[in-house]
Design a protein around this motif. Structure first.
Motif, PDB file in Angstrom:
ATOM      1  N   MET A 521       6.550  -6.019  -7.254  1.00 49.24           N
ATOM      2  CA  MET A 521       6.312  -5.125  -6.357  1.00 49.24           C
ATOM      3  C   MET A 521       4.925  -5.052  -5.946  1.00 49.24           C
ATOM      4  SD  MET A 521       8.667  -1.941  -7.296  1.00 49.24           S
ATOM      5  CE  MET A 521       9.068  -1.348  -5.837  1.00 49.24           C
ATOM      6  N   CYS A 522       4.384  -5.515  -4.725  1.00 44.50           N
ATOM      7  CA  CYS A 522       3.080  -5.251  -4.367  1.00 44.50           C
ATOM      8  C   CYS A 522       2.665  -4.009  -3.869  1.00 44.50           C
ATOM      9  CB  CYS A 522       2.858  -6.452  -3.225  1.00 44.50           C
ATOM     10  SG  CYS A 522       1.064  -6.609  -2.875  1.00 44.50           S
ATOM     11  N   LEU A 523       1.799  -3.307  -4.871  1.00 41.56           N
ATOM     12  CA  LEU A 523       1.655  -2.111  -4.530  1.00 41.56           C
ATOM     13  C   LEU A 523       0.096  -2.033  -4.037  1.00 41.56           C
ATOM     14  CD1 LEU A 523       2.024   1.030  -4.924  1.00 41.56           C
ATOM     15  CD2 LEU A 523       0.808   0.970  -7.285  1.00 41.56           C
ATOM     16  N   THR A 524      -0.119  -1.450  -2.799  1.00 39.70           N
ATOM     17  CA  THR A 524      -1.159  -1.387  -1.843  1.00 39.70           C
ATOM     18  C   THR A 524      -1.757  -0.036  -1.727  1.00 39.70           C
ATOM     19  OG1 THR A 524      -0.291  -1.247   0.167  1.00 39.70           O
ATOM     20  CG2 THR A 524      -0.571  -3.612  -0.710  1.00 39.70           C
ATOM     21  N   THR A 525      -3.035  -0.129  -1.667  1.00 38.95           N
ATOM     22  CA  THR A 525      -3.893   1.396  -1.335  1.00 38.95           C
ATOM     23  C   THR A 525      -4.506   1.197  -0.160  1.00 38.95           C
ATOM     24  OG1 THR A 525      -5.717   0.800  -2.632  1.00 38.95           O
ATOM     25  CG2 THR A 525      -4.000   1.828  -3.813  1.00 38.95           C
ATOM     26  N   GLN A 526      -4.973   2.208   0.222  1.00 37.62           N
ATOM     27  CA  GLN A 526      -5.931   2.159   1.676  1.00 37.62           C
ATOM     28  C   GLN A 526      -7.003   3.199   1.541  1.00 37.62           C
ATOM     29  OE1 GLN A 526      -5.001   0.887   5.024  1.00 37.62           O
ATOM     30  NE2 GLN A 526      -2.943   0.498   5.046  1.00 37.62           N
ATOM     31  N   THR A 527      -8.206   2.709   1.784  1.00 41.67           N
ATOM     32  CA  THR A 527      -9.476   3.509   1.674  1.00 41.67           C
ATOM     33  C   THR A 527      -9.841   3.634   3.313  1.00 41.67           C
ATOM     34  OG1 THR A 527      -9.909   2.638  -0.491  1.00 41.67           O
ATOM     35  CG2 THR A 527     -11.837   3.331   0.969  1.00 41.67           C
ATOM     36  N   LYS A 528     -10.376   4.922   3.477  1.00 45.13           N
ATOM     37  CA  LYS A 528     -10.835   5.434   4.824  1.00 45.13           C
ATOM     38  C   LYS A 528     -12.300   5.308   4.861  1.00 45.13           C
ATOM     39  CE  LYS A 528     -10.006   8.245   8.824  1.00 45.13           C
ATOM     40  NZ  LYS A 528      -9.249   9.251   9.316  1.00 45.13           N
ATOM     41  N   ILE A 698      14.606  -4.918  -0.439  1.00 43.66           N
ATOM     42  CA  ILE A 698      14.604  -3.907  -1.038  1.00 43.66           C
ATOM     43  C   ILE A 698      13.405  -3.313  -1.460  1.00 43.66           C
ATOM     44  CG2 ILE A 698      15.458  -4.872  -3.350  1.00 43.66           C
ATOM     45  CD1 ILE A 698      16.867  -2.216  -3.806  1.00 43.66           C
ATOM     46  N   THR A 699      12.485  -4.445  -2.133  1.00 45.61           N
ATOM     47  CA  THR A 699      11.112  -3.928  -2.336  1.00 45.61           C
ATOM     48  C   THR A 699      10.361  -3.562  -1.187  1.00 45.61           C
ATOM     49  OG1 THR A 699      11.217  -5.942  -4.055  1.00 45.61           O
ATOM     50  CG2 THR A 699       9.109  -4.943  -3.417  1.00 45.61           C
ATOM     51  N   VAL A 700      10.455  -3.944  -0.166  1.00 43.75           N
ATOM     52  CA  VAL A 700       9.568  -3.668   1.114  1.00 43.75           C
ATOM     53  C   VAL A 700      10.002  -2.125   1.376  1.00 43.75           C
ATOM     54  CG1 VAL A 700       9.656  -3.573   3.833  1.00 43.75           C
ATOM     55  CG2 VAL A 700       9.227  -5.582   2.455  1.00 43.75           C
ATOM     56  N   GLN A 701      11.425  -2.015   1.316  1.00 44.08           N
ATOM     57  CA  GLN A 701      12.042  -0.558   1.590  1.00 44.08           C
ATOM     58  C   GLN A 701      11.501   0.494   0.621  1.00 44.08           C
ATOM     59  OE1 GLN A 701      16.040  -1.587   2.043  1.00 44.08           O
ATOM     60  NE2 GLN A 701      15.861  -2.359   4.116  1.00 44.08           N
ATOM     61  N   LEU A 702      11.598  -0.013  -0.576  1.00 43.30           N
ATOM     62  CA  LEU A 702      11.146   1.073  -1.789  1.00 43.30           C
ATOM     63  C   LEU A 702       9.753   1.357  -1.750  1.00 43.30           C
ATOM     64  CD1 LEU A 702      13.155  -0.467  -4.684  1.00 43.30           C
ATOM     65  CD2 LEU A 702      13.570   1.659  -3.650  1.00 43.30           C
ATOM     66  N   LEU A 703       8.975   0.657  -1.191  1.00 40.32           N
ATOM     67  CA  LEU A 703       7.327   0.768  -1.287  1.00 40.32           C
ATOM     68  C   LEU A 703       7.078   1.524  -0.085  1.00 40.32           C
ATOM     69  CD1 LEU A 703       5.970  -3.137  -1.811  1.00 40.32           C
ATOM     70  CD2 LEU A 703       5.633  -0.954  -3.284  1.00 40.32           C
ATOM     71  N   GLU A 708       4.431   4.265  -1.262  1.00 39.05           N
ATOM     72  CA  GLU A 708       3.301   4.239  -0.636  1.00 39.05           C
ATOM     73  C   GLU A 708       2.982   5.281   0.316  1.00 39.05           C
ATOM     74  OE1 GLU A 708       2.152  -0.363  -1.069  1.00 39.05           O
ATOM     75  OE2 GLU A 708       2.506   0.281   0.945  1.00 39.05           O
ATOM     76  N   THR A 709       4.088   5.938   0.636  1.00 38.69           N
ATOM     77  CA  THR A 709       3.601   6.976   1.912  1.00 38.69           C
ATOM     78  C   THR A 709       2.803   8.028   1.005  1.00 38.69           C
ATOM     79  OG1 THR A 709       5.873   6.418   2.834  1.00 38.69           O
ATOM     80  CG2 THR A 709       4.808   8.773   3.327  1.00 38.69           C
ATOM     81  N   LYS A 710       3.151   8.693  -0.064  1.00 33.89           N
ATOM     82  CA  LYS A 710       2.284   9.670  -0.422  1.00 33.89           C
ATOM     83  C   LYS A 710       0.770   8.984  -1.070  1.00 33.89           C
ATOM     84  CE  LYS A 710       2.203  13.590  -3.962  1.00 33.89           C
ATOM     85  NZ  LYS A 710       0.927  13.247  -4.205  1.00 33.89           N
ATOM     86  N   LEU A 711       1.046   7.994  -1.742  1.00 40.14           N
ATOM     87  CA  LEU A 711      -0.240   7.354  -2.000  1.00 40.14           C
ATOM     88  C   LEU A 711      -1.390   7.152  -1.037  1.00 40.14           C
ATOM     89  CD1 LEU A 711      -1.779   5.836  -4.430  1.00 40.14           C
ATOM     90  CD2 LEU A 711      -0.633   3.892  -3.689  1.00 40.14           C
ATOM     91  N   ASN A 712      -0.773   6.841   0.447  1.00 41.77           N
ATOM     92  CA  ASN A 712      -1.936   6.411   1.405  1.00 41.77           C
ATOM     93  C   ASN A 712      -1.668   7.289   2.654  1.00 41.77           C
ATOM     94  OD1 ASN A 712      -2.893   4.049  -0.028  1.00 41.77           O
ATOM     95  ND2 ASN A 712      -0.959   2.861   0.573  1.00 41.77           N
TER      96      ASN A 712
END
Length: 787
Positions: A521-528, A698-703, A708-712
């Protein structure tokens, strides 16, 4: 009538295999492996595979009438747990339970999930492994029984194969299962293959289709030979010939999965000689030439340049010059609309555009076209626009004009565009492309510059300026006169993801992988980043390319709508120093270069030390999974796919990366191998596998939905947006090149705020501290200019 008779006869000489896919990312690796087996029997001239999804039929009662058409069934790998039955496997569980015995005579091969489902139906248990194996190569040991069953004919006693599984089969005490093969690891001795006694049903836990599996083709060939022999004995081969609806039924089944091309490739294209203008000059080979040229171009420009030259990447730079004849295509996935208008058309205002996006019908008389369509239809719109503009000319130049721009993450398959921010989020495009007539193209390797125009309107003053300043001059400054730092008087407010949120997201990834839902699973973050005052995007780009030079640097500022008094149209800006090519194609071949595995450069980290780290099981497994996934994406449309470079370590300005190269061959219609173009492959391959993980769906949908919604949620309502998408071009001479949107920053408001993404592949071998360090290493490559 004679032609129909011949067609039916040819199909009868084919071995027909039904492949049941559980939305896996290795499906077409298996499908092509099956089709490549040609030496089955003198009576068989080819193997035809019909692929359906596990939920194409709701019950065996619907599938049962079609079974006489097929000589064998292959149940492929996939995510999920067979203990969950139809919820995870659709029709597969009912297929193996086979209450009415309708499948007893039908040869079946189950792979991974298919193997587990087959064994579970016979009374075995399927349990989670203590130590999970994803993308790991192990030695398989044959049992004596394997010699007599025929599935492993021609095999040595041991061979190596790739494992992708969180679950395993425990068949102890199940008399109906005949063990054929096993392996050993920390979990003990594990069953890797079995046959159902007294039935032509076989299964393997490992993945014979992986590029690191030995003798996978031999296993499939043996199964097909067993299937043909079994069908001859039972009379199934002869009875199949009596079915007169053979062709129609198979054709309908083949269409249950949409793989229509976005446009029809022609056998011949016009040369375009009468309208295309190409003038060549000799110039310096220094890649900084591109930036020197940009300094004298006052008109709007898009830049796809190299700030560092490496073999097979970074050899060309492109400066695209939009003008009033340039069509602008923007797709808004949240509201399923596409807008089309000319670049900076004075008749198109932002208020007009906004009203159309909000659903108001306007009598526009031509300046602005609004099309109601989803992502899949958007590709068709692009195809229809381009199909009559393709020419057969100057193919040695990568770009001579065509569509350039950005395809965001949400334009890809399986990704929804339901942003959870405010109403204005629906006006954020997930794709933006501009048709370019005029461009400056530079070959840094050979020191050649081309002024190009599709309609012979290349600006005379610009050509003269290029000639006066750069042609035949070899004294380009070794260091361009651009500022290395951003203005000191500007402060930056930087908002990064919370470490606790990241730790929770990491734990969720591990949980899903341990349950068998995903391998990686490619877990990504976003910085503003918010500046205290707006800095011109071009000014930021000047500093960025010096701090982090890369082979795929890009500058896009979409000032495509002229501001009217009192209006401030939102402007999409994109600045990139990406190291990763996603997809490059010409008229015949298509290349992908997946990057997985990153090590930060430093005094104690040279190429030798980095190579040792990047070839460890964790990094090897990451790259292998994405490599197999990309082979699958290519194989879905093209039958000839080859791994041309296997896990090489490449050096960049701040990091070392593990890179592989995969190529598909035979894209021309003359080759008769495929009816698809590079643009079709791009459509079917997005989002990039290196930015999702596997299995992709399924990986895209789970992420997106669970992780990722709460993370970013502090950026774009949790959507990835431009980040994780691709940037590049589709040239009218049938060339294309797209880089992955990593090591980039983007803004939807003209630079009032910027977003930077960073992430990494999470596997069961990952550690929280290790992934955090890798994420910060990637983020720092561009974030450094603000600090």
């Amino acid at each position: 009538m004679l032609a129909d008779t011949i067609n039916i006869k040819q199909q009868q000489q084919q071995l027909h295999v039904l492949f049941i896919d559980s939305y896996d990312s290795f499906t077409y690796n298996v499908v092509r492996l099956i089709e490549q087996q040609t030496k089955i029997s003198p009576e068989v001239n080819a193997v035809h595979v019909t692929t359906i999804h596990s939920d194409t039929f709701q019950s065996m009662a619907q599938l049962q009438p079609l079974l006489p058409l097929f000589d064998a069934i292959v149940v492929g790998p996939g995510p999920g747990n067979p203990n969950n039955g139809a919820q995870d496997m659709g029709i597969i569980s009912e297929l193996f339970e086979n209450a009415n015995g309708i499948l007893d005579a039908v040869p079946i091969l189950g792979i991974c999930l298919g193997f587990q489902a087959m064994c579970l139906a016979q009374g075995a248990t399927v349990c989670e492994l203590d130590t999970i194996k994803h993308g790991q190569v192990y030695e398989m040991c044959l049992k004596d029984e394997a010699r007599s069953c025929g599935l492993f004919s021609g095999y040595p006693d041991t061979f190596k194969s790739t494992r992708y599984h969180s679950l395993h089969v425990n068949a102890e005490g199940v008399d109906n299962l005949l063990p054929l093969c096993s392996t050993k690891d920390e979990n003990g001795t594990l069953l890797m293959s079995a046959q159902i006694k007294h039935k032509p049903w076989f299964g393997v836990q490992y993945h014979p289709e992986s590029c690191c599996s030995e003798l996978g083709g031999l296993l499939v060939s043996n199964f097909l030979k067993l299937s043909f022999s079994n069908n001859m004995k039972t009379g199934r081969w002869e009875s199949k010939k009596l079915n007169r609806n053979f062709s129609d039924i198979l054709s309908k089944l083949d269409r249950t999965i949409d793989r229509d091309p976005i446009y029809k490739i022609k056998d011949e294209y016009p040369s375009g000689d009468k309208t295309t203008y190409v003038k060549q000059f000799e110039v310096s080979k220094d890649p900084k030439l591109t930036f020197e040229i940009c300094d004298i171009i006052q008109e709007p420009k898009f830049v796809m340049s190299s700030s560092v030259i490496s073999e097979n990447r970074g050899e060309w730079s492109i400066i695209a010059l939009p003008n009033s004849k340039s069509k602008v295509f923007s797709h808004y996935g949240a509201i399923k609309k596409t807008t089309v208008y000319n670049w900076q058309d004075e008749k198109v205002s932002y208020s007009m555009l906004k009203k159309c996006l909000d659903g108001q019908d306007l009598d526009l008389h031509g300046p602005l076209t609004v099309i109601k369509e989803d992502e899949s239809q958007f590709w068709i719109t692009l195809g229809k626009f381009m199909e009559n503009r393709i020419i057969d000319n100057h193919r040695e130049i990568p770009f001579i004009g065509g569509l350039v721009g950005i395809l965001g993450y949400e334009i890809g398959q399986y990704v929804s565009c339901n942003r959870c921010g405010d109403d204005e989020d629906s006006h954020i495009p997930d794709a933006k492309l501009v048709f370019i007539n005029n461009s400056v193209v530079i070959n840094h390797k050979e020191g050649k510059l081309y002024c190009i125009s599709l309609d012979s309107t290349f600006p005379v003053t610009l050509e003269q300026s290029l000639t006066d300043n750069f042609v035949l001059k070899k004294d380009i400054k070794k260091k361009i006169s651009w500022p290395e730092y951003l203005p000191k008087e500007v402060d930056f407010t930087i908002t990064m993801p919370d470490k606790v949120d990241y730790a929770n997201a990491f734990a969720k990834c591990q949980d899903y992988m341990h349950k068998g839902d995903s391998y990686e699973m490619c877990l990504t973050t976003q910085t503003k980043v918010v500046p205290s005052s707006v800095i011109e995007p071009w000014r930021i780009f000047q500093t960025l390319v010096q701090k982090n030079p890369a082979p795929f640097s890009s500058f896009f500022e979409f000032n495509d709508i002229v501001p009217n008094q009192g209006e401030r149209p939102p402007v999409l800006c994109f600045l990139s120093t990406s190291p990763e090519r996603f997809l490059k194609w010409d008229a015949d071949t298509c290349e992908l270069r997946p990057i997985k595995g990153t090590v930060r450069k430093g005094p104690q980290m040279d190429l030798f030390e980095a190579t040792k780290i990047l070839k460890t099981p964790k990094e090897f497994g990451e790259n292998l999974m994405i490599l197999d996934l990309i082979r699958n994406d290519l194989y879905e449309l093209v039958p000839d796919v080859r791994v041309e470079e296997f896990m090489s370590v490449e050096e960049y300005a701040t990091v070392y990366q593990l890179v592989s190269v995969v190529k598909a061959h035979g894209l021309t219609s003359a080759s008769k191998k495929t009816r698809y173009s590079g643009m079709d492959i791009l459509k079917h391959s997005l989002p990039p596998g290196s930015m999702t993980g596997a299995p992709k769906k399924i990986t895209v949908q789970l992420l997106q939905d669970k992780i990722e919604t709460k993370l970013n949620n502090h950026v774009n309502g949790g959507a990835r947006g431009v980040y994780s998408g691709v940037t590049g071009y589709w040239s009218v001479n049938s060339n294309g090149d797209w880089s992955v949107n990593i090591r980039c920053m983007y803004s939807y408001n003209g630079g009032a705020s910027w977003q930077l993404g960073a992430g990494g592949a999470i596997t069961v071998l990952s550690t929280l501290d290790g992934e955090l360090e890798e994420m910060y290493t990637k983020l720092e490559s561009n974030l450094q200019i603000f600090m």
